[in-house]
Design a protein around this motif. Structure first.
Motif, PDB file in Angstrom:
ATOM      1  N   HIS A  64      28.524  53.253  56.795  1.00 20.78           N
ATOM      2  CA  HIS A  64      28.300  54.650  57.187  1.00 20.78           C
ATOM      3  C   HIS A  64      29.463  55.136  57.935  1.00 20.78           C
ATOM      4  O   HIS A  64      29.535  56.753  58.236  1.00 20.78           O
ATOM      5  CB  HIS A  64      26.894  54.740  57.854  1.00 20.78           C
ATOM      6  CG  HIS A  64      25.610  54.859  57.167  1.00 20.78           C
ATOM      7  ND1 HIS A  64      25.289  56.100  56.293  1.00 20.78           N
ATOM      8  CD2 HIS A  64      25.012  53.734  56.542  1.00 20.78           C
ATOM      9  CE1 HIS A  64      24.390  55.583  55.703  1.00 20.78           C
ATOM     10  NE2 HIS A  64      24.110  54.234  55.640  1.00 20.78           N
ATOM     11  N   TRP A  65      30.207  54.358  58.739  1.00 23.54           N
ATOM     12  CA  TRP A  65      31.222  54.757  59.392  1.00 23.54           C
ATOM     13  C   TRP A  65      32.556  54.827  58.791  1.00 23.54           C
ATOM     14  O   TRP A  65      33.621  55.273  59.358  1.00 23.54           O
ATOM     15  CB  TRP A  65      31.478  54.017  60.726  1.00 23.54           C
ATOM     16  CG  TRP A  65      30.297  54.168  61.672  1.00 23.54           C
ATOM     17  CD1 TRP A  65      29.560  55.036  61.860  1.00 23.54           C
ATOM     18  CD2 TRP A  65      30.140  53.468  62.897  1.00 23.54           C
ATOM     19  NE1 TRP A  65      28.768  55.001  62.840  1.00 23.54           N
ATOM     20  CE2 TRP A  65      29.203  54.097  63.738  1.00 23.54           C
ATOM     21  CE3 TRP A  65      30.903  52.211  63.575  1.00 23.54           C
ATOM     22  CZ2 TRP A  65      28.756  53.505  64.817  1.00 23.54           C
ATOM     23  CZ3 TRP A  65      30.458  51.841  64.669  1.00 23.54           C
ATOM     24  CH2 TRP A  65      29.354  52.592  65.358  1.00 23.54           C
ATOM     25  N   GLN A  66      32.614  54.454  57.517  1.00 21.49           N
ATOM     26  CA  GLN A  66      33.634  54.251  56.744  1.00 21.49           C
ATOM     27  C   GLN A  66      34.545  55.628  56.779  1.00 21.49           C
ATOM     28  O   GLN A  66      35.716  55.331  57.063  1.00 21.49           O
ATOM     29  CB  GLN A  66      33.531  54.038  55.307  1.00 21.49           C
ATOM     30  CG  GLN A  66      33.232  52.358  54.906  1.00 21.49           C
ATOM     31  CD  GLN A  66      34.227  51.588  54.845  1.00 21.49           C
ATOM     32  OE1 GLN A  66      35.103  51.167  55.801  1.00 21.49           O
ATOM     33  NE2 GLN A  66      34.666  51.323  53.647  1.00 21.49           N
ATOM     34  N   ASP A  67      34.043  56.745  56.516  1.00 19.33           N
ATOM     35  CA  ASP A  67      34.539  57.939  56.426  1.00 19.33           C
ATOM     36  C   ASP A  67      34.862  58.686  57.714  1.00 19.33           C
ATOM     37  O   ASP A  67      35.455  59.940  57.461  1.00 19.33           O
ATOM     38  CB  ASP A  67      33.959  58.860  55.130  1.00 19.33           C
ATOM     39  CG  ASP A  67      33.965  58.199  53.878  1.00 19.33           C
ATOM     40  OD1 ASP A  67      35.318  57.663  53.670  1.00 19.33           O
ATOM     41  OD2 ASP A  67      32.921  58.315  52.923  1.00 19.33           O
ATOM     42  N   ARG A  68      34.170  58.309  58.572  1.00 22.21           N
ATOM     43  CA  ARG A  68      34.295  58.656  59.899  1.00 22.21           C
ATOM     44  C   ARG A  68      35.396  58.483  60.744  1.00 22.21           C
ATOM     45  O   ARG A  68      35.959  59.345  61.737  1.00 22.21           O
ATOM     46  CB  ARG A  68      32.774  58.609  60.646  1.00 22.21           C
ATOM     47  CG  ARG A  68      32.834  59.673  61.990  1.00 22.21           C
ATOM     48  CD  ARG A  68      31.510  59.189  62.629  1.00 22.21           C
ATOM     49  NE  ARG A  68      30.497  59.560  61.771  1.00 22.21           N
ATOM     50  CZ  ARG A  68      29.244  59.314  62.275  1.00 22.21           C
ATOM     51  NH1 ARG A  68      28.803  59.084  63.466  1.00 22.21           N
ATOM     52  NH2 ARG A  68      28.030  59.976  61.340  1.00 22.21           N
ATOM     53  N   TYR A  69      35.752  57.230  60.667  1.00 16.20           N
ATOM     54  CA  TYR A  69      36.803  56.745  61.694  1.00 16.20           C
ATOM     55  C   TYR A  69      37.942  55.963  60.819  1.00 16.20           C
ATOM     56  O   TYR A  69      37.819  55.651  59.666  1.00 16.20           O
ATOM     57  CB  TYR A  69      36.186  55.695  62.641  1.00 16.20           C
ATOM     58  CG  TYR A  69      35.269  55.985  63.241  1.00 16.20           C
ATOM     59  CD1 TYR A  69      35.299  57.071  64.335  1.00 16.20           C
ATOM     60  CD2 TYR A  69      33.736  55.696  63.223  1.00 16.20           C
ATOM     61  CE1 TYR A  69      34.240  57.613  65.221  1.00 16.20           C
ATOM     62  CE2 TYR A  69      32.627  56.065  64.083  1.00 16.20           C
ATOM     63  CZ  TYR A  69      33.077  56.924  65.171  1.00 16.20           C
ATOM     64  OH  TYR A  69      32.143  57.616  65.836  1.00 16.20           O
ATOM     65  N   HIS A  70      39.297  56.134  61.362  1.00 15.92           N
ATOM     66  CA  HIS A  70      40.301  55.472  60.806  1.00 15.92           C
ATOM     67  C   HIS A  70      39.804  53.875  60.622  1.00 15.92           C
ATOM     68  O   HIS A  70      39.138  53.394  61.662  1.00 15.92           O
ATOM     69  CB  HIS A  70      41.476  55.422  61.914  1.00 15.92           C
ATOM     70  CG  HIS A  70      42.800  54.874  61.451  1.00 15.92           C
ATOM     71  ND1 HIS A  70      42.875  53.561  61.362  1.00 15.92           N
ATOM     72  CD2 HIS A  70      43.799  55.461  60.557  1.00 15.92           C
ATOM     73  CE1 HIS A  70      44.105  53.289  60.817  1.00 15.92           C
ATOM     74  NE2 HIS A  70      44.599  54.383  60.443  1.00 15.92           N
ATOM     75  N   LEU A  89      37.158  51.729  63.189  1.00 13.02           N
ATOM     76  CA  LEU A  89      36.002  51.390  62.628  1.00 13.02           C
ATOM     77  C   LEU A  89      35.915  50.075  62.942  1.00 13.02           C
ATOM     78  O   LEU A  89      35.009  49.510  63.511  1.00 13.02           O
ATOM     79  CB  LEU A  89      36.052  51.578  61.225  1.00 13.02           C
ATOM     80  CG  LEU A  89      35.028  50.802  60.433  1.00 13.02           C
ATOM     81  CD1 LEU A  89      33.693  51.355  60.514  1.00 13.02           C
ATOM     82  CD2 LEU A  89      35.476  51.043  58.712  1.00 13.02           C
ATOM     83  N   ALA A 112      41.015  57.640  56.311  1.00 12.68           N
ATOM     84  CA  ALA A 112      40.084  58.123  57.029  1.00 12.68           C
ATOM     85  C   ALA A 112      40.137  59.221  58.088  1.00 12.68           C
ATOM     86  O   ALA A 112      41.372  59.635  58.693  1.00 12.68           O
ATOM     87  CB  ALA A 112      39.640  56.772  57.701  1.00 12.68           C
ATOM     88  N   LEU A 113      39.251  59.574  58.387  1.00 13.64           N
ATOM     89  CA  LEU A 113      39.263  60.621  59.432  1.00 13.64           C
ATOM     90  C   LEU A 113      39.337  60.215  60.804  1.00 13.64           C
ATOM     91  O   LEU A 113      38.877  59.188  61.180  1.00 13.64           O
ATOM     92  CB  LEU A 113      37.835  61.641  59.246  1.00 13.64           C
ATOM     93  CG  LEU A 113      37.283  62.341  58.074  1.00 13.64           C
ATOM     94  CD1 LEU A 113      35.992  62.981  58.266  1.00 13.64           C
ATOM     95  CD2 LEU A 113      38.715  63.534  57.894  1.00 13.64           C
ATOM     96  N   GLU A 114      40.665  60.739  61.406  1.00 11.80           N
ATOM     97  CA  GLU A 114      40.409  60.649  63.084  1.00 11.80           C
ATOM     98  C   GLU A 114      39.586  61.332  63.761  1.00 11.80           C
ATOM     99  O   GLU A 114      39.433  62.509  63.702  1.00 11.80           O
ATOM    100  CB  GLU A 114      42.021  61.062  63.245  1.00 11.80           C
ATOM    101  CG  GLU A 114      43.023  60.173  62.498  1.00 11.80           C
ATOM    102  CD  GLU A 114      43.273  58.798  63.284  1.00 11.80           C
ATOM    103  OE1 GLU A 114      42.522  58.541  64.208  1.00 11.80           O
ATOM    104  OE2 GLU A 114      44.177  58.151  62.814  1.00 11.80           O
ATOM    105  N   THR A 115      38.776  60.700  64.636  1.00 13.36           N
ATOM    106  CA  THR A 115      37.905  61.209  65.478  1.00 13.36           C
ATOM    107  C   THR A 115      38.044  60.794  66.881  1.00 13.36           C
ATOM    108  O   THR A 115      38.544  59.453  66.995  1.00 13.36           O
ATOM    109  CB  THR A 115      36.355  61.161  64.899  1.00 13.36           C
ATOM    110  OG1 THR A 115      36.181  59.767  64.950  1.00 13.36           O
ATOM    111  CG2 THR A 115      36.212  61.809  63.789  1.00 13.36           C
TER     112      THR A 115
END
Length: 260
Positions: A130-136, A140, A257-260
């Motif tokens: 679930h965190w794959q596409d949220r964090y680099h 992650l 991945a998205l940087e947050t």
């Protein structure tokens, strides 16, 4: 207690299940898997549970990934031990190598069925996925490793009790866990991405490590428990570092991945 610190639990020879496998660890692992299924059902319904189940038992992957998951740690640790200690490193087990390897295989199966598959359904199939596409991928890896280490804090007190020494040593153990689990998780992220999101393959690598360090290490490393831990964990650190460098920190991601 003379424990060997495995990369996600203590191997203290508490022979509750057999082969020194702790009963409390079974409940912890099953709890992680069950929680993942329940939360998935609440968030995504039957479709989400079906997807998680399929990823958890995904076995149709190229054979090379099975070989990597099964053999990289035991073979790598044996080679390092040969370099350090020479040809005399692998001691002949009292019952012979066929029996010793059969015991390693038995521990591997028990680890996979009772511990690692359920644990990785929670930490890989749910949290990491679930965190794959949220964090680099590197963020992650760190975030999952931190939560993984927190999850193992009760394991420390279950083995060491609640005395003053256990309380004082807990922060040190936690720091060691975070570092070792970071490198382990980097490999898990990479393997998960390269095998089409197979939780099963991640669990196999996880079980291979624990079975090797708890059962095989005595026969291939003629040193102390600390030496065995350092050699076997060293394989994970070197392997993960090589993967991080080779993939430029992307760990097998097909897209950034998205940087947050």
């Amino acid at each position: 207690m003379g424990c060997i610190v495995a990369f996600d639990r203590y191997q203290c020879g508490v022979d509750v299940i057999g082969f020194g496998l702790p009963l409390h660890g079974v409940f912890m692992s099953l709890g992680a898997g069950l929680a993942a299924l329940l939360v998935t059902a609440a968030l995504s319904g039957q479709a989400g549970v079906t997807d998680l189940t399929r990823r958890s038992v995904r076995w149709r992957v190229p054979v090379r990934w099975y070989l990597i998951a099964l053999l990289s740690v035991p073979v790598g640790a044996t080679l390092i031990s040969l370099v350090i200690y020479g040809p005399q490193a692998p001691a002949t087990p009292s019952g012979g190598w066929p029996r010793a390897l059969a015991e390693v295989a038995a521990v591997f199966v028990l680890q996979l069925v009772l511990f690692q598959l359920a644990e990785e359904i929670g930490f890989t199939g749910f949290l990491q996925h679930h965190w794959q596409d949220r964090y680099h991928p590197m963020k992650l890896t760190l975030y999952v490793a931190l939560l993984w280490a927190v999850w193992h804090i009760p394991d420390h007190f279950a083995e060491e009790g609640w005395g003053v020494e256990a309380l004082i040593s807990a922060p040190v153990v936690f720091a060691i866990e975070v570092v070792s689990l970071f490198f382990a998780r980097a490999l898990f992220v990479w393997l998960y991405n390269r095998t089409g999101s197979s939780v099963l393959l991640v669990a196999i690598l996880h079980a291979s490590f624990d079975a090797a360090i708890s059962q095989l290490s005595r026969d291939v490393v003629p040193g102390s428990n600390t030496a065995r831990f350092l050699i076997f964990t060293g394989v994970i650190v070197v392997f993960a570092t090589a993967v991080i460098i080779a993939t430029k920190g992307q760990l097998g991601r097909a897209k950034a991945a998205l940087e947050t």
